[in-house]
Design an enzyme around this catalytic site. Structure first.
Site, PDB file in Angstrom:
ATOM      1  N   ASP A  69      35.601  49.913 -40.349  1.00 43.71           N
ATOM      2  CA  ASP A  69      35.872  48.632 -39.698  1.00 43.71           C
ATOM      3  C   ASP A  69      34.583  48.036 -39.131  1.00 43.71           C
ATOM      4  O   ASP A  69      33.521  48.181 -39.724  1.00 43.71           O
ATOM      5  CB  ASP A  69      36.916  48.853 -38.605  1.00 43.71           C
ATOM      6  CG  ASP A  69      37.684  47.582 -38.309  1.00 43.71           C
ATOM      7  OD1 ASP A  69      37.060  46.628 -37.813  1.00 43.71           O
ATOM      8  OD2 ASP A  69      38.895  47.547 -38.581  1.00 43.71           O
ATOM      9  N   GLY A 135      30.195  55.345 -42.349  1.00 40.53           N
ATOM     10  CA  GLY A 135      30.872  54.445 -43.282  1.00 40.53           C
ATOM     11  C   GLY A 135      30.076  54.459 -44.577  1.00 40.53           C
ATOM     12  O   GLY A 135      28.863  54.267 -44.565  1.00 40.53           O
ATOM     13  N   CYS A 164      40.556  47.836 -32.242  1.00 41.63           N
ATOM     14  CA  CYS A 164      41.903  48.396 -32.248  1.00 41.63           C
ATOM     15  C   CYS A 164      42.789  47.786 -31.186  1.00 41.63           C
ATOM     16  O   CYS A 164      43.996  47.925 -31.224  1.00 41.63           O
ATOM     17  CB  CYS A 164      41.831  49.887 -32.019  1.00 41.63           C
ATOM     18  SG  CYS A 164      40.623  50.683 -33.053  1.00 41.63           S
TER      19      CYS A 164
END
Lengths: 213, 428
Positions: A69, A135, A164
């Site tokens: 993300d 990532g 989140c």
């Protein structure tokens, strides 16, 4: 393999270097390379993310092709971009992610910080929060992107992204945990020293590439 | 000869992967080795190459969908060729009937045993075509006349029509023999039912998607709240200079406390003084609760959860902070228990980190109120006739007018403001 220290470089410039290297490693014209870099402040958004999750307009936002993300990069954070040919190292993305985690846990331990994995949440965690983000992007089984280890960075920009929801996912750094500034150079040396041997141990290089599945 | 594109196995431990994006559209020319899509497992994305040249004739999986390894996600065929794997007879290209039976469900949200029990689809929603497959398979072999089951009160043509129009047959009254549903019953049902959703679906020419279990729950709860609770709203602006300093000082001493934790603590203290906002309205009675259990809205994938910090009246600020981190972690990792999201007596929703200045939230029934918290930011204020920049935060209380009135809510907000502007009160 090679290790290249790019010093302080903008995200996009480092990305261009990664793109070129990935193509060359895939073509077999360049050796596998670990790029180490420190970025000026930038938010990057992975494929799992959404631009709406970033609100601090003072910092640039870049979308990338890595997994994961939103995250933040900035001074005091050691960013590593391993360009590794997984086609010749067993073609297993999860094993590669676990290798990166193990590497960072060992580096943290060298500085006296106990870090761990959290099942299902890629990255490195401590009791005080998340210490490193991971990532990865893979093109023709050659890796791009990688990890960002918080060494001595200001972690407040992370508070502006909290992708989140309500309670901020706590972010910490080696310096914050130890209560003293940890020089980025020391951590860079530790990462560079450990990376090649641990990689060969966990993802042994196969002399012949496996056929495509 | 069409070539299936499948979800690749990118690791020995990978069982499912997410389709991130398509790089080619249906009808695009594809060369072998070209990147056609991106898939993700864990935090790694992989660019997917075409193993054959041709035309992308079908995309079976939408971006964002999680599917099992080996699932056919698309089909490459010769130009002009329609898909229709293996079997040679002509078929309508993307009809549900053509799905191979082994194809897993695209959604990880409802891990029900096998595909034989499609998740309940609310009325008005069109089931996704992969999900309707099992129904087709089951009903096909037996002649409709012999059907006796609840769901078999209609001829296949009627069932098909219902599916195409997104009608839940369970909601339709049949006028045929033995209550069988006839085509005209569907038409009457459609004519009577309000149809904003079908208008949207028709406009876009897509099938719509079924609600996840979580969206279904949110839809039910918020609609119930909105229809049954007479809401009113009050907003107050709170000076946050002291609170900002407290947060910074606590952080310096090793205690990570967020603004939200301060708001929880302050709310618990204010609720102790104004207990009618820590109450429920049920069966024309007002029940005031002794426990202050504050629900915290946490955004998760495709929805939100409201884990509850229980017994806030007896918790120190630091204990609240630890509990909120724990609960939010559990909510996001999907491991939260039913117990941890039940029993709330008051709720807080904070969108401050998104830069929202102020907003009004929908009450979580049967609670009496919910506090909507905006961002802490520097805003112009007038002090002694001068415009100065002051760090403030705006909070909006949504109240159930059956339980409290405006003045009572205003007194509660006044107390909340007093505590947050003198945060040392929360440390003693």
């Amino acid at each position: 393999m090679m290790i290249r220290d790019l010093g302080d470089l903008k995200f996009e410039a480092a990305l261009a270097i990664q793109e070129n290297l990935t193509a060359e490693v895939a073509a077999g014209t360049a050796p596998e390379t670990l790029l180490l870099v420190e970025h000026p402040p930038v938010y990057t958004i992975g494929r799992g993310g959404c631009r709406d999750n970033v609100l601090d307009s003072g910092i640039r936002v870049v979308e990338t092709n890595r997994g994961g993300d939103v995250t933040f990069h900035g001074p005091g954070q050691l960013v590593g971009y391993p360009i590794i040919d997984l086609g010749r190292r067993g073609r297993d993305l999860h094993r590669y992610l676990r290798f990166l985690e193990e590497l960072l846990i060992k580096v943290a331990a060298e500085f006296g910080v106990t870090a761990r994995r959290e099942p299902g949440r890629t990255g490195i965690w401590t009791d005080g929060g998340k210490l490193a983000s991971i990532g990865v992007g893979v093109r023709r089984w050659v890796t791009m992107h990688g990890f960002a280890l918080n060494v001595a960075n200001d972690v407040t920009p992370f508070h502006s992204i909290n992708p989140c929801g309500i309670v901020a996912c706590p972010i910490t750094s080696l310096s914050a945990i130890l209560g003293r500034p940890i020089p980025l150079d020391d951590v860079r040396r530790s990462v560079a020293g450990r990376f090649p041997s641990l990689l060969d141990e966990r993802l042994p290089f196969l002399e012949t590439a496996e056929p495509a599945p | 000869m069409p070539t299936d594109i499948t979800m690749p196995k990118l690791s020995d431990t990978m069982t499912e992967g997410r389709l991130v994006s398509w790089k080619k559209s249906v009808g695009d020319r594809v060369e072998r080795g070209e990147i056609i899509a991106e898939v993700e497992t864990d935090k790694a994305t992989m660019e997917l190459e075409a193993f054959a040249s041709g035309t992308l004739v079908e995309q079976r999986v939408k971006p964002g969908e999680l599917v099992a390894v080996g699932t056919v996600i698309g089909v490459i065929g010769a130009a002009g060729e329609s898909s229709g794997p293996s079997a040679g007879k002509p078929k309508p290209s993307v009809e549900a009937e053509e799905k191979p039976p082994e194809e897993p469900k695209p959604s990880a949200e409802a891990p029900q045993p096998q595909a034989e029990a499609p998740p309940a689809v609310p009325a008005g929603e069109v089931p996704e075509r992969v999900l309707e497959l099992p129904e087709e398979k089951e009903t096909a072999p037996s002649p409709p006349q012999e059907d006796r089951g609840e769901g078999e009160r209609a001829a296949p043509v009627v069932r098909r029509m219902a599916r195409e129009r997104g009608i839940d047959l369970g909601l339709v009254t049949g006028s045929g023999p033995d209550g069988r549903i006839l085509q005209e019953d569907l038409e009457r049902y459609l004519a009577e039912k309000p149809k904003p959703e079908s208008a949207v679906a028709a406009g876009e020419g897509v099938e719509g998607e079924p609600l996840s279990r979580m969206r279904g729950a949110i839809a039910r709860v918020t609609a119930q709240a909105w229809q049954s609770i007479p809401h009113f709203y009050e907003t107050v602006e709170i000076a946050m200079k002291e609170a900002v300093e407290i947060v910074r000082e606590l952080k310096g001493s090793g205690s990570e406390v967020t603004y939200n934790d301060l708001v929880i603590k302050a709310s618990a203290m204010a609720l102790a003084k104004y207990p009618k906002l820590n109450a429920s309205f049920a069966n024309d009675r007002i029940v005031t609760h002794g426990q202050v259990n504050i629900g915290i809205a946490v955004a998760v994938d495709d929805g939100l959860l409201v884990p509850v910090v229980k017994g806030c009246q007896g918790l120190a600020l630091k204990e609240i902070a630890l509990e909120t981190v724990r609960l939010a972690d559990r909510a996001r990792s999907g491991r939260i228990s039913q117990d941890e999201i039940s029993g709330g007596t008051f709720s807080i929703s904070n969108l401050g980190m998104f830069g929202i200045e102020e907003f009004a939230a929908v009450i979580f029934p049967p609670q009496a109120a919910i506090l909507a918290v905006g961002s802490v930011a520097e805003r112009p204020a007038v002090r002694d006739g001068q415009v100065v920049a002051v760090k403030t935060m705006r909070v909006t209380l949504s109240c159930d007018h059956r339980i409290v009135d405006g003045a009572y809510a205003a007194q509660f907000l006044g107390e909340l403001k007093r505590i947050l502007e003198n945060p040392v009160l929360m440390l003693v």
